[in-house]
Scaffold this motif. Sequence first.
Motif, PDB file in Angstrom:
ATOM      1  N   ASP A  37       9.923  13.917  -1.700  1.00  0.00           N
ATOM      2  CA  ASP A  37      10.646  13.713  -0.446  1.00  0.00           C
ATOM      3  C   ASP A  37      11.144  12.277  -0.444  1.00  0.00           C
ATOM      4  O   ASP A  37      10.869  11.503  -1.370  1.00  0.00           O
ATOM      5  N   GLN A  38      11.859  11.915   0.603  1.00  0.00           N
ATOM      6  CA  GLN A  38      12.128  10.505   0.849  1.00  0.00           C
ATOM      7  C   GLN A  38      10.795   9.798   1.091  1.00  0.00           C
ATOM      8  O   GLN A  38       9.769  10.442   1.352  1.00  0.00           O
ATOM      9  N   ILE A  39      10.812   8.484   1.008  1.00  0.00           N
ATOM     10  CA  ILE A  39       9.600   7.700   1.218  1.00  0.00           C
ATOM     11  C   ILE A  39       9.759   6.875   2.479  1.00  0.00           C
ATOM     12  O   ILE A  39      10.780   6.193   2.667  1.00  0.00           O
ATOM     13  N   LEU A  40       8.780   6.955   3.351  1.00  0.00           N
ATOM     14  CA  LEU A  40       8.780   6.185   4.599  1.00  0.00           C
ATOM     15  C   LEU A  40       8.223   4.797   4.320  1.00  0.00           C
ATOM     16  O   LEU A  40       7.084   4.658   3.878  1.00  0.00           O
ATOM     17  N   ILE A  78       0.839  -1.191   0.000  1.00  0.00           N
ATOM     18  CA  ILE A  78       0.000   0.000   0.000  1.00  0.00           C
ATOM     19  C   ILE A  78       0.876   1.244   0.000  1.00  0.00           C
ATOM     20  O   ILE A  78       1.777   1.385   0.832  1.00  0.00           O
ATOM     21  N   GLY A  79       0.617   2.149  -0.944  1.00  0.00           N
ATOM     22  CA  GLY A  79       1.306   3.427  -0.978  1.00  0.00           C
ATOM     23  C   GLY A  79       0.353   4.550  -0.613  1.00  0.00           C
ATOM     24  O   GLY A  79      -0.716   4.676  -1.218  1.00  0.00           O
ATOM     25  N   ILE A  80       0.708   5.331   0.379  1.00  0.00           N
ATOM     26  CA  ILE A  80      -0.104   6.470   0.800  1.00  0.00           C
ATOM     27  C   ILE A  80       0.593   7.747   0.342  1.00  0.00           C
ATOM     28  O   ILE A  80       1.756   7.976   0.676  1.00  0.00           O
ATOM     29  N   ILE A  81      -0.112   8.549  -0.454  1.00  0.00           N
ATOM     30  CA  ILE A  81       0.404   9.870  -0.803  1.00  0.00           C
ATOM     31  C   ILE A  81      -0.350  10.872   0.058  1.00  0.00           C
ATOM     32  O   ILE A  81      -1.551  11.079  -0.119  1.00  0.00           O
ATOM     33  N   GLY A  82       0.345  11.443   1.020  1.00  0.00           N
ATOM     34  CA  GLY A  82      -0.291  12.340   1.975  1.00  0.00           C
ATOM     35  C   GLY A  82      -0.185  13.779   1.545  1.00  0.00           C
ATOM     36  O   GLY A  82       0.896  14.250   1.162  1.00  0.00           O
ATOM     37  N   GLY A  83      -1.295  14.495   1.605  1.00  0.00           N
ATOM     38  CA  GLY A  83      -1.315  15.891   1.218  1.00  0.00           C
ATOM     39  C   GLY A  83      -1.232  16.804   2.415  1.00  0.00           C
ATOM     40  O   GLY A  83      -0.636  16.465   3.445  1.00  0.00           O
ATOM     41  N   SER A  84      -1.832  17.971   2.293  1.00  0.00           N
ATOM     42  CA  SER A  84      -1.764  18.983   3.345  1.00  0.00           C
ATOM     43  C   SER A  84      -2.252  18.415   4.679  1.00  0.00           C
ATOM     44  O   SER A  84      -3.342  17.867   4.776  1.00  0.00           O
ATOM     45  N   GLY A  85      -1.425  18.538   5.702  1.00  0.00           N
ATOM     46  CA  GLY A  85      -1.791  18.080   7.033  1.00  0.00           C
ATOM     47  C   GLY A  85      -1.401  16.656   7.328  1.00  0.00           C
ATOM     48  O   GLY A  85      -1.497  16.202   8.472  1.00  0.00           O
ATOM     49  N   HIS A 135     -18.498  18.021  -6.743  1.00  0.00           N
ATOM     50  CA  HIS A 135     -18.790  17.892  -5.319  1.00  0.00           C
ATOM     51  C   HIS A 135     -17.706  18.519  -4.439  1.00  0.00           C
ATOM     52  O   HIS A 135     -18.010  19.098  -3.402  1.00  0.00           O
ATOM     53  N   VAL A 136     -16.449  18.349  -4.843  1.00  0.00           N
ATOM     54  CA  VAL A 136     -15.335  18.905  -4.075  1.00  0.00           C
ATOM     55  C   VAL A 136     -14.323  19.512  -5.049  1.00  0.00           C
ATOM     56  O   VAL A 136     -14.332  19.237  -6.243  1.00  0.00           O
ATOM     57  N   ILE A 137     -13.427  20.340  -4.493  1.00  0.00           N
ATOM     58  CA  ILE A 137     -12.409  20.988  -5.310  1.00  0.00           C
ATOM     59  C   ILE A 137     -11.062  20.899  -4.610  1.00  0.00           C
ATOM     60  O   ILE A 137     -10.965  21.063  -3.390  1.00  0.00           O
ATOM     61  N   GLY A 138     -10.032  20.601  -5.393  1.00  0.00           N
ATOM     62  CA  GLY A 138      -8.684  20.519  -4.856  1.00  0.00           C
ATOM     63  C   GLY A 138      -7.673  20.842  -5.939  1.00  0.00           C
ATOM     64  O   GLY A 138      -8.033  21.148  -7.078  1.00  0.00           O
ATOM     65  N   MET A 139      -6.393  20.724  -5.599  1.00  0.00           N
ATOM     66  CA  MET A 139      -5.337  21.132  -6.527  1.00  0.00           C
ATOM     67  C   MET A 139      -4.328  20.041  -6.851  1.00  0.00           C
ATOM     68  O   MET A 139      -3.390  20.294  -7.608  1.00  0.00           O
ATOM     69  N   THR A 140      -4.497  18.828  -6.316  1.00  0.00           N
ATOM     70  CA  THR A 140      -3.381  17.882  -6.411  1.00  0.00           C
ATOM     71  C   THR A 140      -3.701  16.506  -6.991  1.00  0.00           C
ATOM     72  O   THR A 140      -2.774  15.744  -7.263  1.00  0.00           O
ATOM     73  N   ASN A 141      -4.942  16.146  -7.186  1.00  0.00           N
ATOM     74  CA  ASN A 141      -5.222  14.779  -7.653  1.00  0.00           C
ATOM     75  C   ASN A 141      -4.979  14.584  -9.142  1.00  0.00           C
ATOM     76  O   ASN A 141      -4.984  13.456  -9.640  1.00  0.00           O
ATOM     77  N   MET A 142      -4.785  15.675  -9.861  1.00  0.00           N
ATOM     78  CA  MET A 142      -4.413  15.618 -11.264  1.00  0.00           C
ATOM     79  C   MET A 142      -3.054  16.281 -11.439  1.00  0.00           C
ATOM     80  O   MET A 142      -2.840  17.364 -10.892  1.00  0.00           O
ATOM     81  N   PRO A 143      -2.133  15.641 -12.167  1.00  0.00           N
ATOM     82  CA  PRO A 143      -2.298  14.426 -12.969  1.00  0.00           C
ATOM     83  C   PRO A 143      -1.997  13.132 -12.221  1.00  0.00           C
ATOM     84  O   PRO A 143      -1.801  12.099 -12.842  1.00  0.00           O
ATOM     85  N   PHE A 183       4.897   5.540   2.559  1.00  0.00           N
ATOM     86  CA  PHE A 183       4.240   6.841   2.698  1.00  0.00           C
ATOM     87  C   PHE A 183       5.105   7.912   2.049  1.00  0.00           C
ATOM     88  O   PHE A 183       6.299   8.034   2.331  1.00  0.00           O
ATOM     89  N   LEU A 184       4.490   8.705   1.179  1.00  0.00           N
ATOM     90  CA  LEU A 184       5.180   9.793   0.496  1.00  0.00           C
ATOM     91  C   LEU A 184       4.474  11.118   0.786  1.00  0.00           C
ATOM     92  O   LEU A 184       3.287  11.273   0.447  1.00  0.00           O
ATOM     93  N   PRO A 185       5.149  12.068   1.422  1.00  0.00           N
ATOM     94  CA  PRO A 185       4.542  13.396   1.623  1.00  0.00           C
ATOM     95  C   PRO A 185       4.490  14.140   0.286  1.00  0.00           C
ATOM     96  O   PRO A 185       5.528  14.474  -0.273  1.00  0.00           O
ATOM     97  N   ARG A 186       3.299  14.379  -0.214  1.00  0.00           N
ATOM     98  CA  ARG A 186       3.145  14.946  -1.558  1.00  0.00           C
ATOM     99  C   ARG A 186       3.841  16.296  -1.710  1.00  0.00           C
ATOM    100  O   ARG A 186       4.452  16.592  -2.742  1.00  0.00           O
ATOM    101  N   HIS A 187       3.727  17.138  -0.701  1.00  0.00           N
ATOM    102  CA  HIS A 187       4.321  18.464  -0.776  1.00  0.00           C
ATOM    103  C   HIS A 187       5.724  18.514  -0.177  1.00  0.00           C
ATOM    104  O   HIS A 187       6.332  19.589  -0.129  1.00  0.00           O
TER     105      HIS A 187
END
Length: 289
Positions: free
Chosen positions: A36-39, A5-12, A181-189, A50-54
């Motif tokens: 970043d490095q990957i945990l 499982i790979g988690i790409i974590g965004g803000s927070g 339904h929702v708006i964000g800036m990072t799920n594309m591409p 786990f990869l911190p997206r920002h």
Amino acid sequence: MDTHIGIIGGSGIYQMDGLEDARWVDVESPWGTPSDQILTGRLEGVNMSFLPRHGRGHVHSPTDVPYRANIDALKRLGVTDVISVSACGSFREEMAPGDFVVVDQFIDRTFARQKSFFGSGCVAHVGFAHPTCPRLSSACVDAARAADVTVHEGGTYLAMEGPQFSTLAESRMYRDQWGAHVIGMTNMPEAKLAREAELCYASVAMVTDFDCWHPDHDEVDVAQVIATLTGNGDKAKRMVAGLPARLGTDRTPCPHGCDRALDMAIMTAPEKRDPALLGKLDAVARRVL
């Protein structure tokens, strides 16, 4: 095949608790340096990364996130399932700040990002009518509910370029005319690249605000967003902790074909393919190349 499982974590979301044998690793990619490095480690016997997206400390803007390097790096680590966790604004009263929305559709309004691993020298067209994996999305919904998180199953995510928030006219158009339904800036591409890399992808959008369409919220309040992010981060960690039990250690073929997306996608004749580009695709498209 083992589940990874790979988690790409965004803000927070900049860390993941409870990992056994956890270590930060550098992963080199021909597509640039990842955010970043990957945990990496194991959670309840299941491989997780786990990869911190920002990047830790939030150093990359949404436009500048190295999306191709991030997806390629996760593929190189052996990740089979990618779960995006990111902050978003809501266009719907019933999707309130603090709620999660497991997205199943996207409207891509980004314009300043590299959106494909393929191009001149090796052209490919993957199917994207259903951009998220139903199996993986269902696991996220179940894990969120078990963690006492208010979660909405399904929704359309409007991906904007940013980094500025929407104008009032844009917010009303996206909500009333386009049905988002929702708006964000990072799920594309990000989602498109995951499909090209034959990775199952699920998007968990964590609502922080009502965007500016709401009559009681004239504009996005960054201070309120940050306050909500903290609570959402704790909920996300509880949700992630429930994923290993739902996905298991043994990875079977995806029933929806995410892991076979390139079967009929590559159009360029073998003798016309660019060797340099093929070298960069060694992880993403290794199964078909």
